[in-house]
Every structure is written in C-alpha cells, then in structure tokens.
Design a protein around this motif. Structure first.
Motif, PDB file in Angstrom:
ATOM      1  N   ILE A 153       0.888  -1.180   0.000  1.00 18.81           N
ATOM      2  CA  ILE A 153       0.000   0.000   0.000  1.00 18.81           C
ATOM      3  C   ILE A 153       0.921   1.224   0.000  1.00 18.81           C
ATOM      4  N   ASN A 154       0.879   1.977  -1.098  1.00 19.18           N
ATOM      5  CA  ASN A 154       1.903   3.007  -1.310  1.00 19.18           C
ATOM      6  C   ASN A 154       1.374   4.431  -1.203  1.00 19.18           C
ATOM      7  N   ALA A 155       2.310   5.354  -0.927  1.00 19.16           N
ATOM      8  CA  ALA A 155       1.977   6.784  -0.855  1.00 19.16           C
ATOM      9  C   ALA A 155       1.950   7.376  -2.271  1.00 19.16           C
ATOM     10  N   VAL A 179      -0.009  -4.584  -5.829  1.00 15.91           N
ATOM     11  CA  VAL A 179       0.408  -3.196  -5.635  1.00 15.91           C
ATOM     12  C   VAL A 179      -0.823  -2.306  -5.577  1.00 15.91           C
ATOM     13  N   LYS A 180      -0.892  -1.506  -4.528  1.00  8.86           N
ATOM     14  CA  LYS A 180      -1.993  -0.542  -4.405  1.00  8.86           C
ATOM     15  C   LYS A 180      -1.352   0.848  -4.333  1.00  8.86           C
ATOM     16  N   PRO A 181      -1.332   1.577  -5.460  1.00 11.80           N
ATOM     17  CA  PRO A 181      -0.794   2.940  -5.407  1.00 11.80           C
ATOM     18  C   PRO A 181      -1.824   3.886  -4.813  1.00 11.80           C
ATOM     19  N   ALA A 182      -1.360   5.018  -4.291  1.00  9.02           N
ATOM     20  CA  ALA A 182      -2.309   6.021  -3.804  1.00  9.02           C
ATOM     21  C   ALA A 182      -3.101   6.541  -4.998  1.00  9.02           C
ATOM     22  N   THR A 183      -4.370   6.795  -4.794  1.00  7.03           N
ATOM     23  CA  THR A 183      -5.268   7.100  -5.908  1.00  7.03           C
ATOM     24  C   THR A 183      -4.807   8.293  -6.747  1.00  7.03           C
ATOM     25  N   VAL A 184      -4.388   9.386  -6.074  1.00  6.14           N
ATOM     26  CA  VAL A 184      -4.167  10.647  -6.778  1.00  6.14           C
ATOM     27  C   VAL A 184      -3.150  10.555  -7.927  1.00  6.14           C
ATOM     28  N   PHE A 229       3.347  -0.858   4.146  1.00 11.58           N
ATOM     29  CA  PHE A 229       2.560   0.366   4.023  1.00 11.58           C
ATOM     30  C   PHE A 229       3.495   1.557   3.990  1.00 11.58           C
ATOM     31  N   THR A 230       3.290   2.470   3.058  1.00  8.44           N
ATOM     32  CA  THR A 230       4.014   3.741   3.022  1.00  8.44           C
ATOM     33  C   THR A 230       2.971   4.838   2.963  1.00  8.44           C
ATOM     34  N   GLY A 231       3.008   5.739   3.909  1.00 10.05           N
ATOM     35  CA  GLY A 231       2.021   6.810   3.902  1.00 10.05           C
ATOM     36  C   GLY A 231       2.035   7.536   5.222  1.00 10.05           C
ATOM     37  N   SER A 232       0.901   8.077   5.582  1.00  8.03           N
ATOM     38  CA  SER A 232       0.864   8.870   6.811  1.00  8.03           C
ATOM     39  C   SER A 232       0.849   7.954   8.031  1.00  8.03           C
ATOM     40  N   ALA A 233       1.402   8.472   9.135  1.00 10.24           N
ATOM     41  CA  ALA A 233       1.474   7.674  10.359  1.00 10.24           C
ATOM     42  C   ALA A 233       0.078   7.276  10.819  1.00 10.24           C
ATOM     43  N   ALA A 256       6.307   5.457   7.749  1.00 14.39           N
ATOM     44  CA  ALA A 256       5.403   6.595   7.897  1.00 14.39           C
ATOM     45  C   ALA A 256       6.156   7.913   7.797  1.00 14.39           C
ATOM     46  N   ASP A 257       5.389   8.990   7.858  1.00 13.94           N
ATOM     47  CA  ASP A 257       5.995  10.313   7.806  1.00 13.94           C
ATOM     48  C   ASP A 257       6.883  10.529   9.021  1.00 13.94           C
ATOM     49  N   SER A 258       7.852  11.400   8.898  1.00 16.12           N
ATOM     50  CA  SER A 258       8.675  11.693  10.067  1.00 16.12           C
ATOM     51  C   SER A 258       9.209  13.109   9.990  1.00 16.12           C
ATOM     52  N   ARG A 293       8.545  14.649   0.080  1.00 20.65           N
ATOM     53  CA  ARG A 293       9.403  13.478   0.242  1.00 20.65           C
ATOM     54  C   ARG A 293       9.349  13.079   1.706  1.00 20.65           C
ATOM     55  N   CYS A 294       9.175  11.792   1.936  1.00 24.70           N
ATOM     56  CA  CYS A 294       9.066  11.339   3.318  1.00 24.70           C
ATOM     57  C   CYS A 294      10.356  11.609   4.076  1.00 24.70           C
ATOM     58  N   THR A 295      11.468  11.742   3.333  1.00 25.04           N
ATOM     59  CA  THR A 295      12.766  11.944   3.971  1.00 25.04           C
ATOM     60  C   THR A 295      13.144  13.423   4.033  1.00 25.04           C
ATOM     61  N   VAL A 398       4.169  17.987  13.929  1.00 26.86           N
ATOM     62  CA  VAL A 398       3.305  18.280  12.775  1.00 26.86           C
ATOM     63  C   VAL A 398       4.120  18.227  11.486  1.00 26.86           C
ATOM     64  N   GLU A 399       3.731  17.312  10.614  1.00 30.10           N
ATOM     65  CA  GLU A 399       4.420  17.214   9.325  1.00 30.10           C
ATOM     66  C   GLU A 399       3.634  17.984   8.270  1.00 30.10           C
ATOM     67  N   ALA A 400       4.259  19.010   7.687  1.00 28.11           N
ATOM     68  CA  ALA A 400       3.649  19.672   6.528  1.00 28.11           C
ATOM     69  C   ALA A 400       4.329  19.048   5.312  1.00 28.11           C
TER      70      ALA A 400
HETATM   71  P1  NAP Z   1      -2.013   8.138   3.175  1.00 29.21           P
HETATM   72  O1  NAP Z   1      -3.181   9.007   3.026  1.00 29.21           O
HETATM   73  O2  NAP Z   1      -1.702   7.605   4.512  1.00 29.21           O
HETATM   74  O3  NAP Z   1      -2.239   6.960   2.124  1.00 29.21           O
HETATM   75  C1  NAP Z   1      -1.273   5.985   1.898  1.00 29.21           C
HETATM   76  C2  NAP Z   1      -1.876   4.801   1.169  1.00 29.21           C
HETATM   77  O4  NAP Z   1      -2.810   4.145   2.019  1.00 29.21           O
HETATM   78  C3  NAP Z   1      -2.650   5.172  -0.080  1.00 29.21           C
HETATM   79  O5  NAP Z   1      -2.367   4.210  -1.078  1.00 29.21           O
HETATM   80  C4  NAP Z   1      -4.101   5.091   0.365  1.00 29.21           C
HETATM   81  O6  NAP Z   1      -4.953   4.822  -0.698  1.00 29.21           O
HETATM   82  C5  NAP Z   1      -4.025   3.914   1.307  1.00 29.21           C
HETATM   83  N1  NAP Z   1      -5.084   3.802   2.271  1.00 29.21           N
HETATM   84  C6  NAP Z   1      -5.654   4.783   3.009  1.00 29.21           C
HETATM   85  N2  NAP Z   1      -6.564   4.253   3.834  1.00 29.21           N
HETATM   86  C7  NAP Z   1      -6.596   2.922   3.611  1.00 29.21           C
HETATM   87  C8  NAP Z   1      -7.337   1.825   4.145  1.00 29.21           C
HETATM   88  N3  NAP Z   1      -8.257   1.991   5.093  1.00 29.21           N
HETATM   89  N4  NAP Z   1      -7.099   0.588   3.669  1.00 29.21           N
HETATM   90  C9  NAP Z   1      -6.186   0.388   2.714  1.00 29.21           C
HETATM   91  N5  NAP Z   1      -5.458   1.379   2.166  1.00 29.21           N
HETATM   92  C10 NAP Z   1      -5.646   2.630   2.618  1.00 29.21           C
HETATM   93  O7  NAP Z   1      -0.683   8.845   2.682  1.00 29.21           O
HETATM   94  P2  NAP Z   1      -0.445   9.710   1.368  1.00 29.21           P
HETATM   95  O8  NAP Z   1      -1.198  10.984   1.523  1.00 29.21           O
HETATM   96  O9  NAP Z   1      -0.662   8.901   0.148  1.00 29.21           O
HETATM   97  O10 NAP Z   1       1.111   9.995   1.470  1.00 29.21           O
HETATM   98  C11 NAP Z   1       1.663  11.087   2.138  1.00 29.21           C
HETATM   99  C12 NAP Z   1       2.260  10.660   3.444  1.00 29.21           C
HETATM  100  O11 NAP Z   1       3.071   9.531   3.261  1.00 29.21           O
HETATM  101  C13 NAP Z   1       3.142  11.705   4.063  1.00 29.21           C
HETATM  102  O12 NAP Z   1       2.794  11.843   5.399  1.00 29.21           O
HETATM  103  C14 NAP Z   1       4.538  11.153   3.930  1.00 29.21           C
HETATM  104  O13 NAP Z   1       5.441  11.543   4.914  1.00 29.21           O
HETATM  105  C15 NAP Z   1       4.319   9.680   3.927  1.00 29.21           C
HETATM  106  N6  NAP Z   1       5.338   8.973   3.193  1.00 29.21           N
HETATM  107  C16 NAP Z   1       6.179   8.155   3.856  1.00 29.21           C
HETATM  108  C17 NAP Z   1       7.165   7.458   3.166  1.00 29.21           C
HETATM  109  C18 NAP Z   1       8.126   6.551   3.854  1.00 29.21           C
HETATM  110  O14 NAP Z   1       8.863   5.828   3.217  1.00 29.21           O
HETATM  111  N7  NAP Z   1       8.180   6.566   5.136  1.00 29.21           N
HETATM  112  C19 NAP Z   1       7.259   7.590   1.787  1.00 29.21           C
HETATM  113  C20 NAP Z   1       6.376   8.435   1.143  1.00 29.21           C
HETATM  114  C21 NAP Z   1       5.404   9.113   1.853  1.00 29.21           C
HETATM  115  P3  NAP Z   1      -5.887   5.969  -1.316  1.00 29.21           P
HETATM  116  O15 NAP Z   1      -5.012   6.976  -1.962  1.00 29.21           O
HETATM  117  O16 NAP Z   1      -6.723   5.242  -2.287  1.00 29.21           O
HETATM  118  O17 NAP Z   1      -6.635   6.530  -0.141  1.00 29.21           O
END
Ligand code: NAP
Length: 682
Positions: A153-155, A179-184, A229-233, A256-258, A293-295, A398-400
C-alpha cells in the motif's frame, strides 16, 4: 478521458461503482478516472498466492535476479515515455528522474543482489552450529519464501519508485505482490504497470495492480502474507492495528511520515564549504518534489549564533527557486500532487505557526511561470523559525508534507541531539560538519532515533547522494514515529519475505539440504581428481585425499628466505620462551602453499584459475617432522552469468582445503575459490 483499470486475476479490468477523477496537478484538467469497487479482494489475494507464488518459488534466487534485470532493461528502454505522464503530477524533470530512473535503478540493484544468495530457491543463512561432541549432529538455518502474497500500500509521492523499490525485493525473495498505489497519482503507476505485464518477463500471477480503493483488503490477509505500508502515520497505525494483522501474525512493514532534521555543525561558519553545503541541501530538500518526500528536511537545527546567517542565506537561495509548469524551461519547482495536498499543507502550516514565525514565503501567494495558481496545486516554499525548540511540541510533531521547513537554534551539540530526538523517531537525519569529533558525537548520540544518518562535508560533497535519498542496498526506514519499518536494505530487505527455519541433522543430510558441504559430512568419491571435472560434473561433497609430505627444518628456513617473512617464531628457536610454540614453527602460508602442492592436479584441464581464499585458519602449530596430507572437498558451486563476449563459460567452485597431520587432526583449514570451465558453453 482514460479509465484506469485494475490488473487482477491475470487480466485487465475496470472497477465498478464510485468514480474518482484524477486531475493534472499543474493545470487542473482531468487526466483519468478510476472506480473504487468491483474487486473481490479474497479472490485476487488467493490468485497471487496460488498462481504467482508457486511459479516464483520454482525459480532460484539467481533466476529471479536475472528476471528482475531483464525487467529493468525493458523498462529502461521505454523510460522516456513515462516523463510526460509524470509531469502531470506536478513533478519537474529532476523530480521525475528520481521516480522513474531511481525506480528502475532500484530494480538493477536488487537484481545484482542475487549474487549474495545461493543458486537455490531458498537461502542458506550463516554458518552451521556445532551441536554435538563428535560433530555428527549439527544445526543450520535455511530461509524459504513465504507462501503468501506481499500487499504493498503506497503513498502518492513516488508512483513508480514506490512500486518498483518494493516489488524488486519481494520478487527476488520469490513472493508475488499486489500493488496498491495512492489514488491521486495512480495513473502513472498504471502506465508503467501495463509495460511490466506486456513485457511477459514475470511469471503469470507474480504481480497484480489495484487502482481502486483498498479499504477492506486487510480483512482477507493470511499468516503467510506480508503487508508493507508507506504513507501517513495515522493511516499506517490504523492499518497495523487491524485485527486480522494481529490474529494472523502478519508482518506489517510501516514506513510513515517523520520530522527528519539536518544539523549544521558548530564549525560550519559562513564562508566555509560546509555552510554552503547546508544551505544547498536544505533548499534542495524543501523544493525537490515540492518537499513531498518522506525523507525531506522538516527541521533545520543550527548553532544559535548562526541562526540569522542561515535564515538570510536560505531565504536568498529560496528566492532563486522558479516555480510553475514543470515543462516550461527554467522552472525548478513544480506543483504539489493536487489541491487536497495544498489544503493539507496549509492547514499543517497554520498549526506550526502557533509556535513559529514565517520568515520566507507566503501561505496564499506564489509567483508562477507558465501556470495559474487558481488551476494548479501550487505553494511557495515556506521557511519558519522556532526560537525555543526544547519547549515546543508542534514543530516536532506536525508534518507539513510540502515545501516547508522550520529553522531552530541549539546552544551546544548535546542540545542539538536532544532536539533531533524530539522527532520521536525519523527516517533520516544529516549533519553538515568538517569536524569528525562532532560527527561522531552526533551519530552515536542520535542513531537510536534515526534509520539513516548522512554526514556531509567537503570530502564527500561531490559524490554524496543527498540527505533525502534512500539507497537500495541501505536500509530505508526508521524507529518510532517513522513506523519501525525496514524497507529495502539489500539482503536485509529480502529476508523480510522469507521464513527462517532451523534445521537439525547429520552433516551429511545438511550437506544435501543446503547444497554446501558441511564439515564432518560423508565424502563422495568423484572417481577422478575433481580438477579433471567440468563445472556441471562436480558434486558437492566430491573429495580427494592426497598423498602426504613430511615437513623439514630446511622447508621452514627456505620459506622464510623466499618470502622474507623472518618473524621470530619461524627463525629464532631461542626466542620461544613464553610463547605457545615449543619449536621453530612453520609459516601458516607455507602450510597452505605446500597443501596446494599436494592437492593440485597440475595438467591443463577444466580448472581455469584460482582467484582467492576465504575463511582461512591455522589451527595447530606445524613443526619439522610432522607429516601432512590434504582432504580437498567440493564445498559449493556458484553460477557465473556469461558475458556476450565470453568464449568459455564457467562457474565458481569453492573447495574446502582441510590440512591434517599424522594423527588425522586438522592443522589448517581454508576455502579456495576456483573458476571452473563448463562443458557446455551455451
Ligand atoms: P495516506 O493518506 O496515509 O495513504 C497511503 C496509502 O494508504 C494510499 O495508497 C491510500 O490509498 C491507502 N489507504 C488509506 N486508507 C486505507 C485503508 N483503510 N485501507 C487500505 N489502504 C488505505 O498517505 P499519502 O497521503 O498517500 O502519502 C503522504 C504521506 O506519506 C506523508 O505523510 C509522507 O510523509 C508519507 N510517506 C512516507 C514514506 C516513507 O517511506 N516513510 C514515503 C512516502 C510518503 P488511497 O489513496 O486510495 O486513499
């Protein structure tokens, strides 16, 4: 407008139900739409497990690595077509390069990693463990591919790199993926995924793509699956706590974000190369990929007396950043991924402003080239200052996720370390200093809270890969808030997809299971000297026991003279008092050289060359009068990929050289590496 499709169950199919329109981040026009439903999660996970999994598990690590390399070459040939698609996400050419070529580079790096694994479908880990007095019962560890599916599940920020860096690892391990990319930004992932499928390089079922929603998919995970999972905490933590993840004990890798930080060393005053490097790096991290960028550097921690200098220099550098349509000449920073991200960043900055002042940039105004702020997802870079980081909380929480960074002062290095750790665990941090004592103190003090630390100075400036760049062979991930994940990381990453199992039995049995000769195992009679056999004809365990040779004083003297190694224990019998030796001792290298004299079959044959030695030990002193022989055993065979220009095809054969004395006891043991010709050169 293009309807994005899922690639599931071995075919492309559109989803059903609610439609989401995906828009060009620069101009706001629709580029594609996807449907969120119509997918039977259980069926697609089962398809991966039952179809892709068995096919991948039949292959060896080397075959899987060559497959990944072929895929990398295939995509590399087509890379130019992904750039225009990537530009629609607001990415500049430099941003897109990281995503596209960085992602393909990751495939190459993981493909090369095959050489660190055996040419077997499973991995043999570490050394055998002696478990009995007579050596006839030992233990070892093997690691086999998990029989489930990897769910990624990717960001949204790196739609290509995010997918490729993950599938490279599970494919090498022998595990299929969904692979599940983020929708946007999923239209970018979908475009390259179509090529992956069209290439026909991967076995059927090895990868599937879900462009619609993944909500509910974790209800169907099983114990052999792995979720990354890569995305928000917040989303990550919610998914990690899914009851099924807990009840099935499914490994969940959370990235997650940091609140990553960069420290300016006290020595790096204005006018030094390090000061300039720091300004350049912070500006780069704020503007590359619009800070998405998460980093990225969210907190810049600088000596209190340099705060103003840094603020001025950084503001000046940021003022040179041209913003607008990434396809217009001269534009250095593009758009954020969408209006939702712009709104999200604004709201996070508003929170940060409760504890900070904005010293550069504007929340609502931005000057653009070739684009319109009403239509596109643009923001200006924003530099904030917090004067009291030790008593603040929001700046560490707070991560902007945009072009935003907060400057904060420190009084001494211990304080800088303390502030760095207030992020409660980050993916990475950096320190810019030319003082290695400062570097050491920071690294040792802050490493517990960071997945990676870059130490940047004039010496590595030209070649350094940057604060924000995770590298395929280094761990990417961080503790605490960063999720505790360990993505990539060379062999370490691959091991996440393998199940370790301790195997106990006789050395002979374990030789067969591991395809590595285990000390104490039965020897096999090769019929002829192993040096007369071609690569394919050699079997692990093939052994020749040589004739013997008695060592003389003059051998030792002669070797000292020929090698010029006149160490006292070989040359001065009067100096041995208080040593472990009772007589003039033979040089270890002489013992090894004379062993070669015994075991080498000298005539021209399939052995092409000897190219090294591993794990060499001299276990018992050798004195004049002792009689030595050698047991030479085929220990392991490793393939070598032929190059186009190669006339002779070959492989590596490791031989165990066991030198023993007249009592049968080992006096020296080593593994020699030879290059052996194949009989069939095609
Ligand atoms: P997000 O809103 O947390 O979404 C991440 C992924 O999770 C998306 O593919 C989203 O799909 C999916 N998702 C959301 N809710 C779900 C659920 N209930 N079940 C299954 N999948 C679900 O994060 P984002 O806005 O895409 O990315 C930005 C954040 O990611 C930032 O905070 C950034 O710091 C972090 N990030 C971290 C890293 C790392 O390596 N640590 C890398 C890149 C980004 P949908 O788009 O379809 O909702």
């Amino acid at each position: 407008m293009q309807l994005l499709e899922n690639y599931v169950g071995g075919r492309w199919m559109p989803g059903e139900g609610k439609e989401t329109t995906l828009v060009n981040a620069v101009h706001g026009n629709p580029v594609a739409y996807s449907r969120s439903g119509g997918v039977d999660f259980n069926a697609i996970l089962e398809y991966g497990r039952k179809t892709g999994g068995p096919a991948l598990r039949k292959m060896t690590f080397h075959e899987r690595g060559r497959m990944i390399k072929a895929l990398a070459l295939f995509l590399h040939d087509r890379k130019d077509k992904y750039y225009p698609i990537s530009y629609q996400t607001g990415a500049t050419k430099a941003d897109s390069w990281v995503d596209i070529e960085g992602g393909i580079g990751n495939l190459f790096a993981n493909a090369s990693l095959r050489r660190r694994f055996p040419d077997l479908p499973y991995h043999v880990e570490g050394e055998a463990i002696a478990s009995s007095k007579n050596g006839k019962f030992i233990g070892h560890h093997i690691m086999v591919p998990k029989q489930g599916i990897a769910i990624h599940i990717n960001a949204f920020n790196f739609p290509i790199w995010g997918m490729l860096e993950k599938i490279a690892v599970n494919l090498l391990a022998g595990v299929p993926a969904l692979v599940k990319p983020a929708t946007v930004s999923s239209y970018v992932t979908e475009a390259i995924f179509r090529d992956i499928i069209a290439s026909g390089i991967l076995p059927v079922g090895a990868v599937q793509l879900l462009v619609g929603s993944a909500h509910g998919i974790l209800d169907h995970v099983q114990s052999q699956d792995v979720v990354t999972f890569t995305g928000s905490a917040s989303t990550g933590q919610q998914l990690k706590a899914h009851p099924r993840i807990i009840s099935e004990a499914v490994p969940f890798n959370l990235e997650a974000d940091s609140l990553n930080c960069s420290i300016l060393g006290e020595d790096a005053k204005p006018g030094t190369e390090e000061f300039d490097l720091f300004i350049k790096e912070v500006r780069k991290e704020m503007t590359l990929k619009c800070g998405q960028r998460c980093t990225g550097i969210r907190r810049a921690i600088v000596p209190a007396h340099l705060l103003e200098d840094v603020q001025i220099a950084l503001s000046k550098a940021l003022a040179q950043t041209t913003i607008g349509d990434p396809q217009v000449e001269g534009v250095r920073m593009g758009a954020l991924a969408g209006k939702t991200q712009v709104a999200e960043v604004r709201s996070q900055v508003e929170k940060l402003l409760k504890e900070t002042n904005m010293v550069y940039g504007n929340l609502n105004e931005v000057t653009l080239i070739g684009a319109n702020a009403e239509q596109g997802a643009f923001l200006s870079p924003m530099l904030l200052v917090n004067e009291h980081p030790l008593s603040s909380t929001l700046v560490h929480e707070v991560e902007a996720f945009g072009p935003v960074c907060t400057l904060m002062p420190y009084a001494n290095l211990d304080e800088a370390i303390e502030i760095a750790k207030m992020g409660k665990g980050s993916l990475c941090s950096s320190i810019v200093t030319y003082d290695n004592e400062i570097a050491k103190q920071f690294v040792v003090g802050a490493a517990s809270h960071h997945g990676r630390i870059l130490v940047l100075n004039r010496e590595c400036a030209k070649e350094n890969t940057g604060h924000g760049s995770p590298l395929p062979l280094l761990t990417h991930g961080g503790p605490g808030r960063a999720g505790g994940g360990e993505e990539m990381g060379g062999m370490r990453g691959v091991l996440h997809y393998l199940q370790r199992c301790a195997i106990q039995g006789s050395p002979t049995t374990l030789t067969e299971i591991t395809s590595i000769y285990q000390y104490g195992g039965q020897y096999k009679d090769p019929g002829v000297h192993p040096f007369r056999k071609y690569f394919e004809e050699l079997t692990v365990g093939d052994t020749v026991i040589t004739h013997k040779r008695t060592i003389t004083e003059s051998d030792i003297v002669a070797f000292a003279n020929i090698s010029w190694d006149h160490f006292y224990a070989h040359t001065d019998v009067t100096s041995l008092e208080g040593t472990t030796f009772t007589q003039r001792v033979a040089h270890g290298y002489f013992v090894l050289s004379m062993a070669a004299g015994l075991f080498v079959d000298p005539g021209k044959g399939p052995v092409l060359l000897n190219y090294g030695l591993e794990e060499c030990r001299f276990t018992k002193p050798v004195y004049a009068g002792m009689t030595l022989g050698v047991r030479l055993t085929v220990k392991e065979k490793l393939p070598v990929d032929p190059k186009e220009e190669d006339v002779i095809h070959k492989g590596i054969v490791k031989f165990l050289v066991d030198v023993f004395d007249e009592t049968g006891e080992t006096v020296a043991i080593a593994t020699i590496l030879t290059m052996v010709q194949k009989r069939v050169s095609s």
